[in-house]
Design a protein around this motif. Structure first.
Motif, PDB file in Angstrom:
ATOM      1  N   MET A 185      -4.954 -11.293 -12.270  1.00 51.97           N
ATOM      2  CA  MET A 185      -3.820 -12.215 -12.341  1.00 51.97           C
ATOM      3  C   MET A 185      -3.958 -13.285 -13.422  1.00 51.97           C
ATOM      4  O   MET A 185      -3.023 -14.064 -13.637  1.00 51.97           O
ATOM      5  N   LYS A 186      -5.097 -13.324 -14.089  1.00 46.16           N
ATOM      6  CA  LYS A 186      -5.305 -14.298 -15.166  1.00 46.16           C
ATOM      7  C   LYS A 186      -5.742 -13.593 -16.462  1.00 46.16           C
ATOM      8  O   LYS A 186      -5.002 -13.565 -17.438  1.00 46.16           O
ATOM      9  N   THR A 187      -6.946 -13.010 -16.452  1.00 45.42           N
ATOM     10  CA  THR A 187      -7.496 -12.411 -17.675  1.00 45.42           C
ATOM     11  C   THR A 187      -6.602 -11.308 -18.226  1.00 45.42           C
ATOM     12  O   THR A 187      -6.302 -11.268 -19.420  1.00 45.42           O
ATOM     13  N   HIS A 188      -6.176 -10.386 -17.365  1.00 47.82           N
ATOM     14  CA  HIS A 188      -5.350  -9.249 -17.794  1.00 47.82           C
ATOM     15  C   HIS A 188      -3.963  -9.299 -17.166  1.00 47.82           C
ATOM     16  O   HIS A 188      -3.359  -8.262 -16.889  1.00 47.82           O
ATOM     17  N   ASP A 189      -3.449 -10.492 -16.944  1.00 41.85           N
ATOM     18  CA  ASP A 189      -2.191 -10.654 -16.213  1.00 41.85           C
ATOM     19  C   ASP A 189      -1.037  -9.879 -16.848  1.00 41.85           C
ATOM     20  O   ASP A 189      -0.232  -9.264 -16.156  1.00 41.85           O
ATOM     21  N   LEU A 190      -0.942  -9.892 -18.178  1.00 39.02           N
ATOM     22  CA  LEU A 190       0.164  -9.212 -18.850  1.00 39.02           C
ATOM     23  C   LEU A 190       0.167  -7.713 -18.558  1.00 39.02           C
ATOM     24  O   LEU A 190       1.230  -7.119 -18.316  1.00 39.02           O
ATOM     25  N   LYS A 191      -1.018  -7.114 -18.550  1.00 36.52           N
ATOM     26  CA  LYS A 191      -1.100  -5.671 -18.297  1.00 36.52           C
ATOM     27  C   LYS A 191      -0.783  -5.321 -16.841  1.00 36.52           C
ATOM     28  O   LYS A 191      -0.398  -4.190 -16.548  1.00 36.52           O
ATOM     29  N   ALA A 214       0.057  -8.539  -2.415  1.00 35.95           N
ATOM     30  CA  ALA A 214       0.885  -8.621  -3.624  1.00 35.95           C
ATOM     31  C   ALA A 214       0.716  -7.337  -4.430  1.00 35.95           C
ATOM     32  O   ALA A 214      -0.380  -7.046  -4.905  1.00 35.95           O
ATOM     33  N   PRO A 215       1.795  -6.556  -4.595  1.00 35.21           N
ATOM     34  CA  PRO A 215       1.682  -5.301  -5.355  1.00 35.21           C
ATOM     35  C   PRO A 215       1.867  -5.525  -6.852  1.00 35.21           C
ATOM     36  O   PRO A 215       2.694  -6.327  -7.279  1.00 35.21           O
ATOM     37  N   ARG A 216       1.102  -4.836  -7.644  1.00 38.72           N
ATOM     38  CA  ARG A 216       1.258  -4.828  -9.100  1.00 38.72           C
ATOM     39  C   ARG A 216       1.111  -3.375  -9.571  1.00 38.72           C
ATOM     40  O   ARG A 216       0.690  -2.497  -8.820  1.00 38.72           O
ATOM     41  N   GLN A 217       1.430  -3.150 -10.838  1.00 40.61           N
ATOM     42  CA  GLN A 217       1.233  -1.832 -11.440  1.00 40.61           C
ATOM     43  C   GLN A 217       0.737  -2.005 -12.860  1.00 40.61           C
ATOM     44  O   GLN A 217       1.283  -2.816 -13.627  1.00 40.61           O
ATOM     45  N   LEU A 218      -0.308  -1.260 -13.217  1.00 38.35           N
ATOM     46  CA  LEU A 218      -0.950  -1.395 -14.512  1.00 38.35           C
ATOM     47  C   LEU A 218      -0.159  -0.650 -15.581  1.00 38.35           C
ATOM     48  O   LEU A 218       0.186   0.516 -15.416  1.00 38.35           O
ATOM     49  N   SER A 219       0.118  -1.331 -16.707  1.00 39.19           N
ATOM     50  CA  SER A 219       0.927  -0.727 -17.766  1.00 39.19           C
ATOM     51  C   SER A 219       0.093  -0.044 -18.847  1.00 39.19           C
ATOM     52  O   SER A 219       0.611   0.775 -19.602  1.00 39.19           O
ATOM     53  N   GLU A 220      -1.193  -0.362 -18.964  1.00 38.06           N
ATOM     54  CA  GLU A 220      -2.059   0.289 -19.945  1.00 38.06           C
ATOM     55  C   GLU A 220      -3.503   0.262 -19.469  1.00 38.06           C
ATOM     56  O   GLU A 220      -3.870  -0.534 -18.610  1.00 38.06           O
ATOM     57  N   ASP A 221      -4.313   1.156 -20.031  1.00 38.60           N
ATOM     58  CA  ASP A 221      -5.716   1.252 -19.615  1.00 38.60           C
ATOM     59  C   ASP A 221      -6.424  -0.091 -19.792  1.00 38.60           C
ATOM     60  O   ASP A 221      -6.160  -0.820 -20.748  1.00 38.60           O
ATOM     61  N   VAL A 222      -7.342  -0.377 -18.863  1.00 41.61           N
ATOM     62  CA  VAL A 222      -8.065  -1.642 -18.933  1.00 41.61           C
ATOM     63  C   VAL A 222      -9.404  -1.488 -18.218  1.00 41.61           C
ATOM     64  O   VAL A 222      -9.573  -0.589 -17.375  1.00 41.61           O
ATOM     65  N   TYR A 277     -15.394  -1.571 -14.585  1.00 40.94           N
ATOM     66  CA  TYR A 277     -14.806  -0.293 -14.168  1.00 40.94           C
ATOM     67  C   TYR A 277     -13.591   0.033 -15.029  1.00 40.94           C
ATOM     68  O   TYR A 277     -12.852  -0.856 -15.454  1.00 40.94           O
ATOM     69  N   ASP A 278     -13.389   1.337 -15.261  1.00 37.69           N
ATOM     70  CA  ASP A 278     -12.251   1.808 -16.055  1.00 37.69           C
ATOM     71  C   ASP A 278     -11.060   2.070 -15.143  1.00 37.69           C
ATOM     72  O   ASP A 278     -11.151   2.876 -14.200  1.00 37.69           O
ATOM     73  N   ILE A 279      -9.939   1.406 -15.433  1.00 38.62           N
ATOM     74  CA  ILE A 279      -8.730   1.564 -14.627  1.00 38.62           C
ATOM     75  C   ILE A 279      -7.644   2.144 -15.534  1.00 38.62           C
ATOM     76  O   ILE A 279      -7.360   1.605 -16.600  1.00 38.62           O
ATOM     77  N   ALA A 280      -7.016   3.228 -15.103  1.00 43.54           N
ATOM     78  CA  ALA A 280      -6.040   3.936 -15.930  1.00 43.54           C
ATOM     79  C   ALA A 280      -4.643   3.359 -15.775  1.00 43.54           C
ATOM     80  O   ALA A 280      -4.263   2.855 -14.713  1.00 43.54           O
ATOM     81  N   ALA A 281      -3.867   3.429 -16.857  1.00 44.32           N
ATOM     82  CA  ALA A 281      -2.466   3.002 -16.829  1.00 44.32           C
ATOM     83  C   ALA A 281      -1.719   3.757 -15.738  1.00 44.32           C
ATOM     84  O   ALA A 281      -1.990   4.937 -15.486  1.00 44.32           O
ATOM     85  N   GLY A 282      -0.795   3.071 -15.074  1.00 43.82           N
ATOM     86  CA  GLY A 282      -0.032   3.689 -13.997  1.00 43.82           C
ATOM     87  C   GLY A 282      -0.633   3.484 -12.625  1.00 43.82           C
ATOM     88  O   GLY A 282       0.011   3.784 -11.606  1.00 43.82           O
ATOM     89  N   THR A 283      -1.863   2.972 -12.587  1.00 42.98           N
ATOM     90  CA  THR A 283      -2.510   2.724 -11.290  1.00 42.98           C
ATOM     91  C   THR A 283      -1.766   1.633 -10.531  1.00 42.98           C
ATOM     92  O   THR A 283      -1.419   0.589 -11.087  1.00 42.98           O
ATOM     93  N   GLN A 284      -1.511   1.893  -9.261  1.00 40.97           N
ATOM     94  CA  GLN A 284      -0.923   0.867  -8.399  1.00 40.97           C
ATOM     95  C   GLN A 284      -2.020  -0.098  -7.969  1.00 40.97           C
ATOM     96  O   GLN A 284      -3.151   0.313  -7.727  1.00 40.97           O
ATOM     97  N   VAL A 285      -1.689  -1.377  -7.883  1.00 41.94           N
ATOM     98  CA  VAL A 285      -2.678  -2.404  -7.533  1.00 41.94           C
ATOM     99  C   VAL A 285      -2.182  -3.191  -6.329  1.00 41.94           C
ATOM    100  O   VAL A 285      -1.023  -3.618  -6.286  1.00 41.94           O
ATOM    101  N   LEU A 286      -3.043  -3.354  -5.346  1.00 43.01           N
ATOM    102  CA  LEU A 286      -2.723  -4.153  -4.162  1.00 43.01           C
ATOM    103  C   LEU A 286      -3.698  -5.328  -4.100  1.00 43.01           C
ATOM    104  O   LEU A 286      -4.901  -5.127  -3.895  1.00 43.01           O
ATOM    105  N   ILE A 287      -3.176  -6.534  -4.302  1.00 42.09           N
ATOM    106  CA  ILE A 287      -4.008  -7.734  -4.216  1.00 42.09           C
ATOM    107  C   ILE A 287      -3.904  -8.258  -2.791  1.00 42.09           C
ATOM    108  O   ILE A 287      -2.849  -8.738  -2.367  1.00 42.09           O
TER     109      ILE A 287
END
Length: 494
Positions: A90-96, A365-373, A378-388
């Motif tokens: 929510m801070k470092t990679h918030d945009l993605k 809080a649900p989010r969705q990753l727009s690009e690999d990060v 750990y390697d997280i792929a674009a399109g991964t659903q995120v549950l905070i």
């Protein structure tokens, strides 16, 4: 023959030279994934979810770590359960991580582009700015003080009537109606209540929140989507959509057919819709669902926070007494506690913070990753659903101490945590770009309402769930988590 053997050996040697870098690269570049629980074929980890996902996900995180990868059918899902990992999201990679997943159910319930589930981009930023500037600035919030005062006094009158007749009262129902009346006056320009015949039934509101917070099987296992139709989910979604859309259409038509324009939020949105120079198309259905965001977001959060705070205060009479003493020491000359007086009440603010810590309006809080990060190595792929898992983060023993499960307002003394989401161990309204912009409105309304409730009445529960005089803590299901059972209490005038 000898030459053939030499040729074969040479070919093998050359192939090894050329292929070795490929094998090495494959091994070196192998993705490092977060820890995952064992999963079943086809359904993945869906069987490990309970009716209260925030609780079951927390239990899994205690075993597999604060950052774990689950698979809900074919959908990879990253679960975040501590503040330090949440900081990366929510801070470092918030945009993605600024997009939100739109489930099949959400698409059927919200047939337009609004704010809560809209993809991050120019439209989302523009509409959020319009809502904040016209509803949620400090100046605008203060401008509706008279509205809040009138509705609080009406609430107090109903409780005085119950007190004088020594009758038990359904405080949950009163809070629901109160929250709806305040927010419809602010957003729609007038009160929409059961007395006037123009309202959304609370049963439908509750179903809406449950459906939005559900984990639809068809999204995770597309081949099994037909099951949702058989069990009646599609029909339920359509019924809820029709009632909500009918209510919103009536509210918009009321403004279009009015003799003169007023300066409320609906007229402002209608002017945006008529503006042909806008950089995007703002259709009527979009307008209605922006209204829905404002109505449901504010009303359900306000109602749940009032309900849980009163529940915790009645479970902890020592906190109730301490709060009443503070209120009476500051508000000494009048029956009604003003907002100016409530702002001076430090312990009141601590009580609201602690209620939000234990009972955040949206526990996940649900989010969705727009690009690999890469997150925490750990390697997280674009399109991964995120549950905070906000609920788990705010009960984390490493952040809050061994008494993290207890209601203890004093823990917030001399701390820097606030409602703005800067300290990631306390994020009841989220953090980053997707943070709820209405926290100031909700807190202002809840604090002054609580101050009046506590000052003017003593409260008790006849028989609690355990046969005592304490209200239970059983959760309902849904994207928001309110009480499962109504809060039935007996108020007595002080």
């Amino acid at each position: 023959m000898e030459m053939m053997l030499i040729s074969v050996c040479l070919a093998i040697f050359l192939a090894f030279l050329f292929l070795k870098p490929l094998f090495t690269r494959t091994t070196t570049n192998k993705l490092k994934l977060p820890p995952s629980p064992w999963r079943l074929p086809v359904i993945g980890n869906l069987h490990q979810l309970s009716l209260h996902p925030h609780r079951s996900l927390r239990s899994l995180s205690l075993r597999y770590g604060p950052l774990m990868l689950l698979h809900f059918g074919c959908v990879p899902t990253l679960v975040v359960s501590t503040a330090d990992v949440a900081h990366d999201i929510m801070k470092t990679h918030d945009l993605k991580f600024s997009n939100r997943p739109r489930t099949r159910t959400v698409k059927k319930l919200i047939k337009g582009t609004e704010i809560a589930f809209a993809p991050y981009g120019e439209y989302w930023r523009h509409m959020k700015s319009i809502c904040v500037m016209n509803l949620l600035t400090n100046k605008t919030i203060r401008s509706f003080e008279n509205t809040r005062t009138e509705e609080i006094n009406l609430l107090m009158g109903k409780l005085e009537k119950a007190s004088s007749s020594s009758s038990p009262v359904n405080l949950s129902k009163l809070f629901i109606n109160f929250s709806n009346d305040v927010i419809t006056r602010v957003v729609l320009g007038k009160k929409y209540s059961s007395e006037g015949g123009e309202y959304i039934s609370q049963n439908v509101v509750r179903k809406f929140m449950e459906l939005v917070g559900a984990f639809p099987l068809g999204d995770f296992i597309p081949k099994l989507a037909w099951i949702e139709k058989i069990r009646g989910l599609d029909k339920k979604v359509e019924e809820v959509y029709k009632e909500i859309d009918g209510f919103l259409e009536k509210a918009v038509q009321d403004h279009e057919n009015a003799d003169e324009e007023r300066s409320d939020f609906v007229y402002m949105l209608l002017s945006v819709q008529r503006d042909k120079t806008a950089p995007f198309e703002f259709e009527r259905r979009d307008l209605k669902f922006v209204l829905l965001d404002m109505l449901f977001g504010a009303a359900t959060t306000t109602f749940a926070l009032l309900e849980w705070t009163m529940t915790e205060l009645m479970r902890h009479p020592e906190c109730m007494k301490k709060l009443k003493d503070e209120i009476c020491s500051i508000s000494t000359h009048r029956l009604y506690v003003t907002e100016e007086e409530a702002e001076k009440m430090n312990y009141l603010n601590l009580v609201v913070k602690e209620a939000l810590r234990l009972h955040p309006g949206v526990p996940i809080a649900p989010r969705q990753l727009s690009e690999d990060v890469k997150v925490h190595g750990y390697d997280i792929a674009a399109g991964t659903q995120v549950l905070i898992n906000i609920w788990a983060i705010q009960r984390d023993i490493s952040a809050w101490g061994p008494d993290a499960e207890e209601f203890k307002p004093e823990r917030h003394l001399d701390t820097v945590v606030d409602f703005q989401g800067q300290n990631l161990k306390f994020i009841p309204f989220g953090s980053g770009r997707r943070q709820c912009p209405g926290s100031g409105y909700v807190v202002a309304l809840v604090e002054v309402t609580l101050a009046n409730l506590v000052k003017r009445f003593d409260w008790k529960v006849d028989v609690g769930a355990m046969g005592d005089d304490k209200p239970d803590l059983t959760d309902a299901i849904g994207i928001d988590v309110c009480r499962k059972y109504p809060l039935i209490v007996c108020p007595s005038s002080v």
